[in-house]
Design a protein around this motif. Structure first.
Motif, PDB file in Angstrom:
ATOM      1  N   GLY A  81       0.781  -1.238   0.000  1.00 17.55           N
ATOM      2  CA  GLY A  81       0.000   0.000   0.000  1.00 17.55           C
ATOM      3  C   GLY A  81       0.808   1.282   0.000  1.00 17.55           C
ATOM      4  O   GLY A  81       0.308   2.346   0.366  1.00 17.55           O
ATOM      5  N   VAL A  82       2.071   1.216  -0.447  1.00 19.76           N
ATOM      6  CA  VAL A  82       2.927   2.409  -0.471  1.00 19.76           C
ATOM      7  C   VAL A  82       2.484   3.347  -1.599  1.00 19.76           C
ATOM      8  O   VAL A  82       2.163   2.906  -2.705  1.00 19.76           O
ATOM      9  CB  VAL A  82       4.406   2.012  -0.653  1.00 19.76           C
ATOM     10  N   ARG A  83       2.496   4.656  -1.285  1.00 22.32           N
ATOM     11  CA  ARG A  83       2.120   5.652  -2.286  1.00 22.32           C
ATOM     12  C   ARG A  83       3.167   6.752  -2.439  1.00 22.32           C
ATOM     13  O   ARG A  83       2.957   7.698  -3.192  1.00 22.32           O
ATOM     14  CB  ARG A  83       0.765   6.284  -1.911  1.00 22.32           C
ATOM     15  N   GLN A  84       4.289   6.625  -1.739  1.00 19.53           N
ATOM     16  CA  GLN A  84       5.368   7.617  -1.848  1.00 19.53           C
ATOM     17  C   GLN A  84       6.700   6.896  -2.025  1.00 19.53           C
ATOM     18  O   GLN A  84       6.978   5.915  -1.317  1.00 19.53           O
ATOM     19  CB  GLN A  84       5.426   8.492  -0.595  1.00 19.53           C
ATOM     20  N   PHE A  85       7.520   7.417  -2.933  1.00 17.82           N
ATOM     21  CA  PHE A  85       8.808   6.798  -3.233  1.00 17.82           C
ATOM     22  C   PHE A  85       9.892   7.859  -3.309  1.00 17.82           C
ATOM     23  O   PHE A  85       9.715   8.906  -3.936  1.00 17.82           O
ATOM     24  CB  PHE A  85       8.739   6.049  -4.570  1.00 17.82           C
ATOM     25  N   LEU A  86      11.037   7.555  -2.671  1.00 20.69           N
ATOM     26  CA  LEU A  86      12.223   8.396  -2.734  1.00 20.69           C
ATOM     27  C   LEU A  86      13.315   7.555  -3.376  1.00 20.69           C
ATOM     28  O   LEU A  86      13.872   6.648  -2.760  1.00 20.69           O
ATOM     29  CB  LEU A  86      12.626   8.851  -1.328  1.00 20.69           C
ATOM     30  N   ASP A  87      13.611   7.836  -4.634  1.00 23.33           N
ATOM     31  CA  ASP A  87      14.520   7.034  -5.451  1.00 23.33           C
ATOM     32  C   ASP A  87      15.851   7.780  -5.559  1.00 23.33           C
ATOM     33  O   ASP A  87      15.979   8.738  -6.319  1.00 23.33           O
ATOM     34  CB  ASP A  87      13.889   6.821  -6.826  1.00 23.33           C
ATOM     35  N   THR A  98      10.589   4.367 -11.985  1.00 26.92           N
ATOM     36  CA  THR A  98       9.836   4.162 -10.754  1.00 26.92           C
ATOM     37  C   THR A  98       8.420   4.734 -10.840  1.00 26.92           C
ATOM     38  O   THR A  98       7.447   4.073 -10.461  1.00 26.92           O
ATOM     39  CB  THR A  98      10.596   4.781  -9.574  1.00 26.92           C
ATOM     40  N   HIS A  99       8.281   5.968 -11.343  1.00 31.05           N
ATOM     41  CA  HIS A  99       6.946   6.562 -11.363  1.00 31.05           C
ATOM     42  C   HIS A  99       6.015   5.841 -12.328  1.00 31.05           C
ATOM     43  O   HIS A  99       4.809   5.734 -12.075  1.00 31.05           O
ATOM     44  CB  HIS A  99       7.027   8.060 -11.726  1.00 31.05           C
ATOM     45  N   GLN A 100       6.560   5.310 -13.409  1.00 27.48           N
ATOM     46  CA  GLN A 100       5.724   4.600 -14.360  1.00 27.48           C
ATOM     47  C   GLN A 100       5.178   3.306 -13.771  1.00 27.48           C
ATOM     48  O   GLN A 100       4.001   2.971 -13.933  1.00 27.48           O
ATOM     49  CB  GLN A 100       6.516   4.317 -15.636  1.00 27.48           C
ATOM     50  N   GLU A 108      -2.159   7.911  -8.054  1.00 27.79           N
ATOM     51  CA  GLU A 108      -1.945   8.980  -7.077  1.00 27.79           C
ATOM     52  C   GLU A 108      -0.564   8.929  -6.428  1.00 27.79           C
ATOM     53  O   GLU A 108      -0.206   9.790  -5.607  1.00 27.79           O
ATOM     54  CB  GLU A 108      -3.012   8.921  -5.986  1.00 27.79           C
ATOM     55  N   ALA A 109       0.263   7.949  -6.778  1.00 27.26           N
ATOM     56  CA  ALA A 109       1.593   7.820  -6.177  1.00 27.26           C
ATOM     57  C   ALA A 109       2.444   9.050  -6.475  1.00 27.26           C
ATOM     58  O   ALA A 109       2.345   9.665  -7.533  1.00 27.26           O
ATOM     59  CB  ALA A 109       2.284   6.561  -6.688  1.00 27.26           C
ATOM     60  N   ARG A 110       3.317   9.366  -5.516  1.00 31.11           N
ATOM     61  CA  ARG A 110       4.200  10.533  -5.625  1.00 31.11           C
ATOM     62  C   ARG A 110       5.644  10.042  -5.533  1.00 31.11           C
ATOM     63  O   ARG A 110       5.971   9.235  -4.661  1.00 31.11           O
ATOM     64  CB  ARG A 110       3.887  11.559  -4.528  1.00 31.11           C
ATOM     65  N   ILE A 111       6.467  10.564  -6.412  1.00 30.18           N
ATOM     66  CA  ILE A 111       7.836  10.064  -6.538  1.00 30.18           C
ATOM     67  C   ILE A 111       8.811  11.224  -6.583  1.00 30.18           C
ATOM     68  O   ILE A 111       8.591  12.206  -7.299  1.00 30.18           O
ATOM     69  CB  ILE A 111       7.999   9.213  -7.830  1.00 30.18           C
ATOM     70  N   VAL A 112       9.895  11.117  -5.824  1.00 31.51           N
ATOM     71  CA  VAL A 112      11.010  12.059  -5.914  1.00 31.51           C
ATOM     72  C   VAL A 112      12.249  11.288  -6.343  1.00 31.51           C
ATOM     73  O   VAL A 112      12.630  10.297  -5.720  1.00 31.51           O
ATOM     74  CB  VAL A 112      11.275  12.769  -4.573  1.00 31.51           C
ATOM     75  N   LEU A 128       9.754  13.484 -15.148  1.00 35.36           N
ATOM     76  CA  LEU A 128       8.832  14.409 -14.493  1.00 35.36           C
ATOM     77  C   LEU A 128       7.452  14.410 -15.134  1.00 35.36           C
ATOM     78  O   LEU A 128       6.741  15.403 -15.081  1.00 35.36           O
ATOM     79  CB  LEU A 128       9.445  15.816 -14.502  1.00 35.36           C
ATOM     80  N   TYR A 129       7.084  13.296 -15.720  1.00 32.37           N
ATOM     81  CA  TYR A 129       5.751  13.168 -16.276  1.00 32.37           C
ATOM     82  C   TYR A 129       4.955  12.204 -15.422  1.00 32.37           C
ATOM     83  O   TYR A 129       5.329  11.056 -15.250  1.00 32.37           O
ATOM     84  CB  TYR A 129       5.829  12.715 -17.735  1.00 32.37           C
TER      85      TYR A 129
END
Length: 276
Positions: A81-87, A98-100, A108-112, A128-129
């Motif tokens: 159930g993770v929705r945030q990623f710091l790569d 990762t974002h794809q 709704e996932a958010r990635i940095v 950044l898309y």
């Protein structure tokens, strides 16, 4: 699904601040070449071909690492159930970034993404898309600046909520194992309970041919990458609860229908751990 640039970071589409040096091979570009990408130069292709000539299995390792990343991200989204990623240590964009992968299951996932390679920075727009429900951002920072990374990530991520920290093939560039462990510890310190650590790295103890080829490469004067024993890779997860099957050779971590044939161990190990 049509992608949209939907990042709140005003520096989301930065311009490269440093000139890309095309006179010497770069590990990120060589890795991109082995993955079948196009963001590399003849000097990188020559270095990649020379390495593959000594150890043809390196292409399998590169692509198995990428396949593991895809499977583990999907698991984190769909099962945990993770929705945030710091790569951190993003590398050059290729297929299934990762974002794809994350937004395919959870828009709704958010990635940095974090990197400080000028070549990666020059291609940051490709990272950044985002699905309109989520967000992506790029931070130009060094792995050796954990606190700065965490601070910059808060523009896009809510670090009071569980976040998955991804360190894929980057810690081997840190010469000191103790320093590499300290970097992991400091990054995890900024993430809350319920967050995850996802690591895969080149390993020792499985493939002597790989070890000889990598040791020889490190002696060429290129930026070195140090293979580490499996117990040291496991050591990055001290204090965390490892998800089954633990730290294993990456083809053996939850193989899926895209895996052809019986998965075989290679000199690349990884796993996922949960912060209590």
């Amino acid at each position: 699904m049509t992608d949209h640039a939907t990042t709140p970071d005003p520096a989301a589409a930065p311009a490269a601040k440093e000139k890309v040096d095309t006179s010497v091979p770069a590990s990120a570009r060589i890795w991109n070449y082995w993955l079948g990408g196009k963001d590399n130069y003849p000097v990188d292709e020559a270095a990649g071909d020379a390495y593959a000539g000594a150890f043809p299995g390196i292409v399998t390792i590169a692509r198995s690492s990428r396949a593991y990343l895809r499977r583990s991200i999907r698991h984190l989204v769909e099962v945990e159930g993770v929705r945030q990623f710091l790569d951190v240590g993003t590398g050059l964009p290729t297929a299934d970034n990762t974002h794809q992968v994350a937004q395919r299951s959870a828009p709704e996932a958010r990635i940095v993404y974090v990197d400080n390679d000028p070549m990666v920075l020059a291609h940051a727009r490709a990272l950044l898309y985002s699905a309109p429900e989520g967000a992506t951002a790029y931070v130009d920072a060094s792995l050796y600046e954990p606190e700065r990374i965490l601070e910059a990530a808060t523009v896009t991520l809510d670090l009071s909520r569980p976040t998955a920290l991804i360190l894929s093939g980057i810690l081997g560039h840190v010469g000191s194992y103790d320093e590499a462990r300290d970097i992991v510890r400091r990054l995890l310190a900024g993430l809350p309970s319920g967050s995850y650590l996802n690591i895969n790295e080149g390993s020792r103890g499985t493939d002597p041919d790989y070890e000889r080829a990598q040791d020889a490469y490190n002696e060429t004067g290129a930026v070195p990458y140090y293979l580490r024993p499996i117990d040291q890779i496991t050591g990055y997860f001290d204090g965390l609860d490892l998800l089954p099957p633990g730290i294993v050779s990456v083809p053996l971590w939850h193989p899926d229908d895209s895996t052809t044939g019986e998965p075989k161990p290679i000199g690349q190990h990884g796993g996922v751990g949960r912060k209590p």
